[in-house]
Design a protein around this motif. Sequence first.
Motif, mmCIF file in Angstrom:
data_model
loop_
_atom_site.group_PDB
_atom_site.id
_atom_site.type_symbol
_atom_site.label_atom_id
_atom_site.label_comp_id
_atom_site.label_asym_id
_atom_site.label_seq_id
_atom_site.Cartn_x
_atom_site.Cartn_y
_atom_site.Cartn_z
ATOM 1 N N ILE A 241 14.690 -0.606 40.452
ATOM 2 C CA ILE A 241 14.331 -0.445 39.273
ATOM 3 C C ILE A 241 14.414 0.969 39.275
ATOM 4 O O ILE A 241 15.189 2.140 37.735
ATOM 5 N N LYS A 242 14.968 2.005 40.324
ATOM 6 C CA LYS A 242 14.406 3.361 39.886
ATOM 7 C C LYS A 242 16.387 4.187 40.103
ATOM 8 O O LYS A 242 16.801 4.677 39.080
ATOM 9 N N LEU A 245 17.666 3.320 36.438
ATOM 10 C CA LEU A 245 17.409 4.313 35.595
ATOM 11 C C LEU A 245 18.467 5.733 35.859
ATOM 12 O O LEU A 245 18.777 6.139 34.913
ATOM 13 N N VAL A 267 10.171 7.371 38.342
ATOM 14 C CA VAL A 267 10.093 5.496 38.856
ATOM 15 C C VAL A 267 9.127 5.578 40.289
ATOM 16 O O VAL A 267 9.833 6.611 40.967
ATOM 17 N N LEU A 284 17.152 -1.694 29.041
ATOM 18 C CA LEU A 284 16.993 -0.390 28.983
ATOM 19 C C LEU A 284 18.347 0.473 27.843
ATOM 20 O O LEU A 284 17.431 1.610 27.671
ATOM 21 N N SER A 304 9.287 5.123 32.193
ATOM 22 C CA SER A 304 8.724 5.536 33.610
ATOM 23 C C SER A 304 8.510 3.759 33.875
ATOM 24 O O SER A 304 8.737 2.668 32.889
ATOM 25 N N CYS A 305 7.755 4.010 35.018
ATOM 26 C CA CYS A 305 7.721 2.449 35.598
ATOM 27 C C CYS A 305 6.517 2.082 35.816
ATOM 28 O O CYS A 305 6.424 2.777 37.246
ATOM 29 N N ILE A 314 8.472 -1.620 32.453
ATOM 30 C CA ILE A 314 9.111 -0.091 32.199
ATOM 31 C C ILE A 314 9.262 0.327 31.034
ATOM 32 O O ILE A 314 9.543 -0.796 29.993
ATOM 33 N N SER A 375 8.730 -1.078 25.388
ATOM 34 C CA SER A 375 8.428 -1.555 26.724
ATOM 35 C C SER A 375 8.231 -3.252 27.088
ATOM 36 O O SER A 375 9.325 -3.654 26.155
#
Length: 383
Positions: A241-242, A245, A267, A284, A304-305, A314, A375
């Motif tokens: 995920i990081k 993003l 994240v 996203l 953010s997550c 997320i 979200s």
Amino acid sequence: MKYETNSITLESTDTYFASADRSDISHIRSLNTLVESTPYIKNLIDAMPFVVVILNSNRQIVAANQKVCSLLGVDIEDALGKRPGELIGCIHADDGPNGCGTEAHCRVCGAVNAILDSMNSNNKVTEECRVTLHNGSSLDWEVTTSSLAIEGHSLICMGVQDISHQKRRNSLERTFFHDIINQLGAITGFVRIMADEHIESEELEEIKMLTDELLEEVQSQRNLTLAENGDLVPKLEPVEIKLLLERLVQLYQSHPVAKGRTIRISVPDKLILRTDAQLLKRVLANMIKNALEASSQGQTVTASCDCIDGLVSICVHNAAVIPQDVQLQIFNRSFSTKDGLGRGVGTYSIKLLGEKYLKGDVSFTSNAETGTIFSITLPLHTD
């Protein structure tokens, strides 16, 4: 419901598929009178915006709605006793030994099969039907049939919708996306070859990034088209995920919509989700772009997550507040607060892709205390 002719039947055994038997015209007219004098049936079929015909057990038309007469330019008297293919001028209706339904090609006709299936099962049946007419034109139909009983007479109600435009559009879209993705793939390949040969420059890196992003954008548009048609198949893979993003932040930092605004991410490292990377990126990206558009210069958009109890949430936050009347329509297709054609698919696609294809839950809150938060919550592990 057992289907019986309840009529004088002219028998013939010459057929390659469906029964060749026909009811005589006097019985057809008596059934027409019966249907016409049954107000709820006549009013109901006339209210339908598409073609509707009532057939007897020999597949002959005993009644039709006003749409049939206006579309074909005929009186109901011209339609009585004919079978559907004979009325519209199907090229195979005259080739069969006893008209529509009796020619060899009729075995694969969606209309005939739907009629017969409803007769045998008493169920509603929907089939697609491709028809070639004597004038050379071709039609794609969606045919829906259902059994109907009036005073002991077993009939079939058949509705016909022309989906030719939809079929042609789908074909053109598939061809367009196939061709343009191939061309962009070739361009991207040449740029990568240049990069591999150590032809280094900031401009080349920028071109490489832009071609990659353009290819992904076209693929995303294709996926949205497939999703709306119900044909999209997600490709599950591990996604950090990081990193995803961070790539989106890099993309939007140089975008005009981010001018004077800051994008921040919060994240955890090494949080890996099994999902479709391209679809999640699309969701996203729309959240971030919408947040940037809603923000004023000097404001910050935060992605953010969190992962709690096997669920990954997320969130994308901005300080603006969405008006109440806009909130009530936020996920509707074609609704947009911006002018111009082609608007109103951003939040709609977030909901469609996020819930139907990523199997997540998409939501938002917007108020003066917290600003606006969109979200998506997804299972950490997807079977």
